[in-house]
Design a protein around this motif. Structure first.
Motif, mmCIF file in Angstrom:
data_model
loop_
_atom_site.group_PDB
_atom_site.id
_atom_site.type_symbol
_atom_site.label_atom_id
_atom_site.label_comp_id
_atom_site.label_asym_id
_atom_site.label_seq_id
_atom_site.Cartn_x
_atom_site.Cartn_y
_atom_site.Cartn_z
ATOM 1 N N UNK A 93 29.106 30.631 35.887
ATOM 2 C CA UNK A 93 30.185 30.379 36.587
ATOM 3 C C UNK A 93 31.288 31.620 36.301
ATOM 4 N N UNK A 94 31.288 31.689 35.001
ATOM 5 C CA UNK A 94 32.507 32.680 34.559
ATOM 6 C C UNK A 94 32.180 34.068 34.987
ATOM 7 N N UNK A 95 30.849 34.264 35.063
ATOM 8 C CA UNK A 95 30.438 36.019 35.489
ATOM 9 C C UNK A 95 30.610 35.861 36.878
ATOM 10 N N UNK A 96 30.262 35.026 37.681
ATOM 11 C CA UNK A 96 30.158 34.896 38.926
ATOM 12 C C UNK A 96 31.716 35.037 39.645
ATOM 13 N N UNK A 97 32.509 34.419 39.088
ATOM 14 C CA UNK A 97 33.908 34.334 39.527
ATOM 15 C C UNK A 97 34.690 35.558 39.246
ATOM 16 N N UNK A 98 34.426 36.149 37.903
ATOM 17 C CA UNK A 98 35.039 37.299 37.335
ATOM 18 C C UNK A 98 34.666 38.467 38.419
ATOM 19 N N UNK A 99 33.256 38.494 38.689
ATOM 20 C CA UNK A 99 32.955 39.586 39.572
ATOM 21 C C UNK A 99 33.330 39.612 40.963
ATOM 22 N N UNK A 100 33.603 38.293 41.516
ATOM 23 C CA UNK A 100 33.650 38.090 42.738
ATOM 24 C C UNK A 100 35.217 38.200 43.005
ATOM 25 N N UNK A 101 36.095 38.101 42.256
ATOM 26 C CA UNK A 101 37.694 37.780 42.280
ATOM 27 C C UNK A 101 38.346 39.097 43.158
ATOM 28 N N UNK A 102 37.963 40.327 42.642
ATOM 29 C CA UNK A 102 38.639 41.404 42.851
ATOM 30 C C UNK A 102 38.101 41.813 44.461
ATOM 31 N N UNK A 103 37.354 41.318 44.822
ATOM 32 C CA UNK A 103 36.860 42.035 46.172
ATOM 33 C C UNK A 103 35.940 41.042 47.029
ATOM 34 N N UNK A 104 35.184 40.260 46.700
ATOM 35 C CA UNK A 104 34.220 39.705 47.444
ATOM 36 C C UNK A 104 34.582 38.264 48.131
ATOM 37 N N UNK A 105 35.087 37.382 47.554
ATOM 38 C CA UNK A 105 35.580 36.038 48.071
ATOM 39 C C UNK A 105 34.343 35.068 47.752
ATOM 40 N N UNK A 106 33.318 35.247 47.547
ATOM 41 C CA UNK A 106 32.654 34.065 47.130
ATOM 42 C C UNK A 106 32.969 33.346 46.059
ATOM 43 N N UNK A 107 32.497 31.954 45.900
ATOM 44 C CA UNK A 107 33.008 31.242 44.695
ATOM 45 C C UNK A 107 31.859 30.093 44.444
#
Length: 444
Positions: A267-281
């Motif tokens: 979850x930490x990896x996913x949120x970190x990767x998504x935060x700058x651009x993607x919008x998935x959570x």
């Protein structure tokens, strides 16, 4: 940039204005397509249709309607087509269509394409465009095939294949639209989803010029300065944000607290990767602590790479800003990195972009605070998410009244078209005829 001029009765508009008009017209077409009765499962208002079309074309992902429940298959197809157009770039798509039809791509089209891809030169743009198409198709097809391993067993062949393609296209284009009301939270610990989806929006967020370098060169020493800065900056931001999110949310019962340690890391990896651009959570964004929320806001402002499917001020802009600050404190007259010198005009462009960005965000937030009641942190988060075309939400987007939606539409539009594009469009170039002596002011 040349001012508009008239020749043989035809008005030639500057490329930034053409791109602005193209986005505006396509948003209207998308809204009309979403407003037709057979596009939705329930009647929707014009403000909801325009908001959704803007969010899709600007690859933002903020929603005022449930994409899965309120839109039927036709409406979802319209949304995913708008996402593909917005992520790929309108002029890029137009040039591809012209080339497939065997029609010539003239100098004017190349200028528009250069503006759309945020390039400094109009040379060799057609080769870059063809490479973009190959990368987009390859990533989205492979991503859909791998996501199908998760979705087909759970939802069946027909629904599983559609969800796989929808989320693959949405992820690569950093759109954040999902066919599930809680985004991808159901698969918070699923390795396939946590690897494939982030890889898609990381590749899409690097920028097509970076992907082109990696595709053609395969040698770090021969990479351009832009590619090196993007790769290093992306890796550093991913590592820092993953570790920071895990540290601040590890015991928070609203996000990571109730998960096992392996799922917490995913979850930490996913949120970190998504935060700058993607919008998935995969966790509840509204349940994050204030400190994590502030970190997310910073990451959303930074955004992705230039000429990418993501938004924000861009990673390279942030890096140049940091390097220029360090150079000042070290009393160095120039900004140097990786054996190359960053020119003064590029540093000035960075300062202009940051200033325009801060002005737009603060002005929009001020307007939202006047016309819409809500917690300051929630409204600030939504405004920055809209500007960065990220799409993460603390659950207040669907509560906006028509004025609030208009403000959000404006922020998303500017965030995708680009603050500097608007600045160049409004700025009039007048040659200086007088040179003034240097003056002294006191700063700090």
């Amino acid at each position: 940039m040349a001012l508009p001029y008239t020749k043989r009765g035809v008005t030639h508009l500057p490329p930034p204005l053409v791109l602005v008009l193209l986005y505006f017209v396509l948003i209207l077409i998308g809204a009309i397509a979403l407003k037709v009765p057979f596009a939705t499962a329930i009647p929707i208002t014009w403000s909801e249709a325009i908001f959704t079309a803007t969010s899709a074309l600007t690859v933002t992902g903020l929603i005022v309607l449930d994409t899965s429940a309120d839109f039927n298959l036709f409406g979802q197809i319209v949304i995913i087509c708008l996402i593909q157009l917005g992520g790929l770039g309108l002029m890029t798509f137009a040039v591809l269509i012209l080339s497939m039809l065997g029609l010539p791509v003239g100098f004017t089209q190349n200028l528009y394409l250069r503006e759309d891809l945020n390039q400094t030169s109009a040379s060799d743009l057609f080769s870059l465009t063809k490479m973009i198409l190959r990368v987009v198709l390859l990533c989205e097809i492979v991503g859909a095939a791998l996501l199908a391993l998760v979705f087909i067993p759970e939802f069946g062949w027909r629904e599983g294949i559609w969800q796989s393609f929808f989320h693959s296209i949405s992820a690569f284009n950093n759109a954040g639209f999902s066919l599930f009301p809680d985004s991808l939270s159901h698969w918070v610990g699923n390795p396939v989803v946590n690897i494939i989806v982030p890889l898609l929006f990381i590749i899409g967020g690097l920028g097509f010029t970076v992907v082109s370098d990696i595709w053609r060169i395969h040698n770090w020493r021969q990479f351009s300065l832009h590619t090196k800065l993007m790769l290093v900056g992306t890796i550093v931001l991913l590592i820092w944000s993953t570790l920071t999110f895990a540290a601040m949310e590890w015991t928070n019962p609203a996000t990571l607290g109730g998960l096992d340690w392996a799922t917490k890391l995913w979850a930490s990896w996913f949120q970190a990767a998504s935060t700058r651009t993607a919008g998935f959570n995969t966790v509840d964004i509204g349940g994050m602590t204030d400190s994590t929320t502030l970190m997310f806001m910073l990451l959303m402002v930074i955004g992705a790479g230039s000429s990418s499917t993501g938004g924000g001020i861009k990673v390279t802009t942030f890096i140049v800003l940091v390097l220029a600050t360090l150079a000042f404190f070290k009393r160095r007259p120039t900004v140097d990195i990786f054996g190359r010198r960053i020119s003064a005009d590029q540093v000035m462009k960075v300062l202009a972009l940051v200033m325009v960005t801060l002005s737009l965000i603060l002005t929009s937030l001020f307007a939202m605070l006047i016309f819409h009641e809500g917690a300051f942190l929630d409204l600030a988060f939504e405004a920055i998410s809209a500007f960065g075309t990220v799409g993460l939400s603390r659950g207040v987007t669907d509560q906006f009244d028509p004025i609030g939606r208009i403000i959000m539409i404006f922020i998303m539009f500017i965030g995708r078209v680009g603050p500097l594009t608007i600045g160049f469009l409004l700025a009039a170039q007048k040659p200086k005829r007088i040179s003034y002596p240097t003056g002294t002011i006191y700063l700090g």
